[in-house]
Design an enzyme around this catalytic site. Structure first.
Site, PDB file in Angstrom:
ATOM      1  CG  ASP A  82      -0.738  -7.693   5.953  1.00 45.68           C
ATOM      2  OD1 ASP A  82      -1.812  -7.328   6.449  1.00 45.68           O
ATOM      3  OD2 ASP A  82       0.363  -7.322   6.400  1.00 45.68           O
ATOM      4  CG  ASP A 134       1.400  -5.351  11.327  1.00 44.30           C
ATOM      5  OD1 ASP A 134       1.649  -6.415  10.731  1.00 44.30           O
ATOM      6  OD2 ASP A 134       0.513  -4.568  10.963  1.00 44.30           O
ATOM      7  CG  HIS A 150      -3.235  -6.974  12.364  1.00 46.93           C
ATOM      8  ND1 HIS A 150      -4.216  -6.020  12.368  1.00 46.93           N
ATOM      9  CD2 HIS A 150      -2.220  -6.449  11.596  1.00 46.93           C
ATOM     10  CE1 HIS A 150      -3.830  -4.976  11.644  1.00 46.93           C
ATOM     11  NE2 HIS A 150      -2.627  -5.215  11.171  1.00 46.93           N
ATOM     12  CG  HIS A 171      -0.762  -0.309   2.487  1.00 48.33           C
ATOM     13  ND1 HIS A 171       0.237   0.308   3.165  1.00 48.33           N
ATOM     14  CD2 HIS A 171      -1.341  -1.158   3.356  1.00 48.33           C
ATOM     15  CE1 HIS A 171       0.255  -0.134   4.404  1.00 48.33           C
ATOM     16  NE2 HIS A 171      -0.672  -1.031   4.544  1.00 48.33           N
ATOM     17  CG  HIS A 218      -0.810  -1.229  11.424  1.00 49.60           C
ATOM     18  ND1 HIS A 218      -1.011  -1.943  10.281  1.00 49.60           N
ATOM     19  CD2 HIS A 218      -0.869   0.067  11.059  1.00 49.60           C
ATOM     20  CE1 HIS A 218      -1.150  -1.174   9.255  1.00 49.60           C
ATOM     21  NE2 HIS A 218      -1.073   0.049   9.689  1.00 49.60           N
ATOM     22  CG  HIS A 265       5.073  -8.204   7.944  1.00 51.10           C
ATOM     23  ND1 HIS A 265       4.514  -8.707   6.789  1.00 51.10           N
ATOM     24  CD2 HIS A 265       4.107  -7.446   8.515  1.00 51.10           C
ATOM     25  CE1 HIS A 265       3.276  -8.262   6.673  1.00 51.10           C
ATOM     26  NE2 HIS A 265       3.008  -7.500   7.710  1.00 51.10           N
ATOM     27  CD  GLU A 324      -3.024  -3.873   7.054  1.00 49.20           C
ATOM     28  OE1 GLU A 324      -2.346  -3.752   8.086  1.00 49.20           O
ATOM     29  OE2 GLU A 324      -2.940  -3.083   6.085  1.00 49.20           O
ATOM     30  CE1 TYR A 372       5.994  -4.088   8.550  1.00 45.18           C
ATOM     31  CE2 TYR A 372       5.994  -3.184  10.765  1.00 45.18           C
ATOM     32  CZ  TYR A 372       5.385  -3.920   9.780  1.00 45.18           C
ATOM     33  OH  TYR A 372       4.152  -4.491  10.017  1.00 45.18           O
TER      34      TYR A 372
HETATM   35 FE1  FEO Z   1      -1.114  -4.226   9.683  1.00 45.84          FE
HETATM   36 FE2  FEO Z   1       1.001  -6.622   8.388  1.00 45.84          FE
HETATM   37  O1  FEO Z   1      -0.626  -5.733   8.695  1.00 45.84           O
END
Ligand code: FEO
Length: 399
Positions: A81, A163, A77, A23, A144, A222, A79, A191
């Site tokens: 991903d 995250d 989370h 994004h 996040h 990640h 999101e 990041y």
């Molecule tokens: Fe806030 Fe890796 O997603």
């Protein structure tokens, strides 16, 4: 590839070697979506991967267990991903319970068709025994998203931090100590600056919430896992969350006919004259990505931004870059605006407004502007400004 974190705890995520955009964030070294499988009396999957890579998650998991044995899917989370593969996992394991907090459930219900999902809604501090291992859930709102949480396994002293402490970094290594420390710290800083800089306070609260836990391993969602270097990343975050400035001046500009560029270089000359050896960086937004801009902004004490006037206002590339920075809310910066113009002074004035909106402590009542090409006098003014910026950087870094 070695995937074991501890006995019966394995990484089953996906390494996204070729992704270059997240994004808007330029992921020049790719990324990973980390998911973890805990085998115990009951078996749990911690987080998932992007929906596109659900088959990889299922095949990595089925290499270790019979998928029908999966009892829990912990969603830290919502999101996509990390949650994108949930519908695929649930289709493969219809009896699996999705374990998450109430806000996460509400968010997942707005992303997916969840009518058939089985839920176990947990509250902050709740625990879930898998047999010999215990999962404890810690709400970490805005790290996040509002529903974010950490999962801690006390018997193994592992914090699954979602995250937080992550890096968009594809590596054949799973642990930071097996990789280049310089590279992983650079990617962790990038990041932080681009994903969670805005959430410094919530991260500080989350770090406080887990400060009494015995943590030997931090497994983010990640990048590589922090084991030998767990203390290093915690120390780095302690600085980053407070936006602690370095003795550094960042000069960012755009230019049409090089007049603003000449001003930028003269300001840099002034910075470099300072006897304290102030660190300085210069970026032209035309050939520097906003990802790098955010990363360089994180620890700078002074942000000097220049734009010429184009059609009454600043250059569009600069407007985009400053809009991005404004969203990330870098703190504790001194700001300075400059730029050339022909007949309208809108460019540098609008830069000045952006810097005020970002929250910079402005170093002058108005921008330094120059009509058309900088004269010898203007260049001398820019050099003098550079010296002042360097002095300010020294002051802010010591404060
Ligand atoms: Fe806030 Fe890796 O997603």
């Amino acid at each position: 590839m070695k995937t074991e974190l501890r006995e019966n705890i394995d990484w089953v995520g996906y390494i996204d070697w070729t992704v270059r955009d997240f994004h808007g964030y330029e992921t020049s070294r790719g990324s990973t979506y980390n998911a973890f499988l805990i085998r115990d009396k009951d078996t749990a999957l911690i987080d998932a991967v992007k929906g596109t890579y659900a088959d990889h998650l299922l095949s990595s998991s089925s290499a270790l267990i019979d998928l029908s044995d999966l009892r829990y899917l912990i969603c830290n989370h919502a999101e996509p991903d990390h949650s994108g593969a949930l519908p695929h996992v649930i289709k493969a394991c219809p009896d699996i319970e999705v374990v998450c907090n109430a806000k996460c459930k509400a968010a997942l219900e707005k992303h997916y068709e969840t009518a058939d999902w089985k839920w176990r809604v947990v509250e902050d501090g709740d625990s879930l025994s898998l047999g010999s291992k215990t999962l404890t859930f810690i709400n970490t709102p805005m790290v996040h998203w509002p529903e974010s949480m950490f999962t801690y396994v006390k018997e193994d002293k592992i914090l699954f931090s979602m995250d937080a402490f992550g890096q968009h970094y594809a590596s054949s290594h799973r642990f930071a100590e097996n990789d280049s420390l310089e590279t992983v710290m650079f990617e962790a800083r990038t990041y932080f600056a681009n994903i969670v800089m805005l959430y410094g306070k919530p991260i500080e609260r989350a770090m406080k919430a887990v400060s009494d836990l015995s943590i030997e391993m931090i497994a983010p969602s990640h990048g590589v896992i922090w084991r030998d270097y767990a203390k290093k990343i915690i120390t780095a975050y302690s600085d980053w969350v407070t936006h602690k400035p370095k003795k550094k001046v960042l000069i960012v500009y755009d230019t049409m006919w090089k007049s603003t560029e000449i001003m930028a270089h003269a300001i840099m000359d002034g910075v470099l004259l300072h006897p304290a050896g102030v660190e300085a960086r210069m970026m032209n937004v035309k050939n520097s990505h906003i990802t790098e801009l955010a990363t360089e902004t994180l620890d700078t004490a002074v942000l000097a931004v220049g734009s010429p006037t184009l059609n009454k206002t600043l250059m569009p590339g600069m407007a985009g870059a400053l809009t991005y920075l404004k969203g990330l809310s870098p703190a504790k910066k001194a700001g300075f605006a400059f730029g050339s113009y022909g007949w309208s002074k809108g460019g540098a004035k609008d830069v000045y407004k952006y810097l005020e909106e970002i929250g910079c402590e402005m170093m002058s009542d108005e921008p330094l502007q120059c009509r058309f090409v900088p004269s010898k006098e203007v260049i001398e003014d820019c050099i003098a400004v550079g010296k002042d910026l360097a002095e300010k950087a020294v002051e802010k870094a010591s404060g």
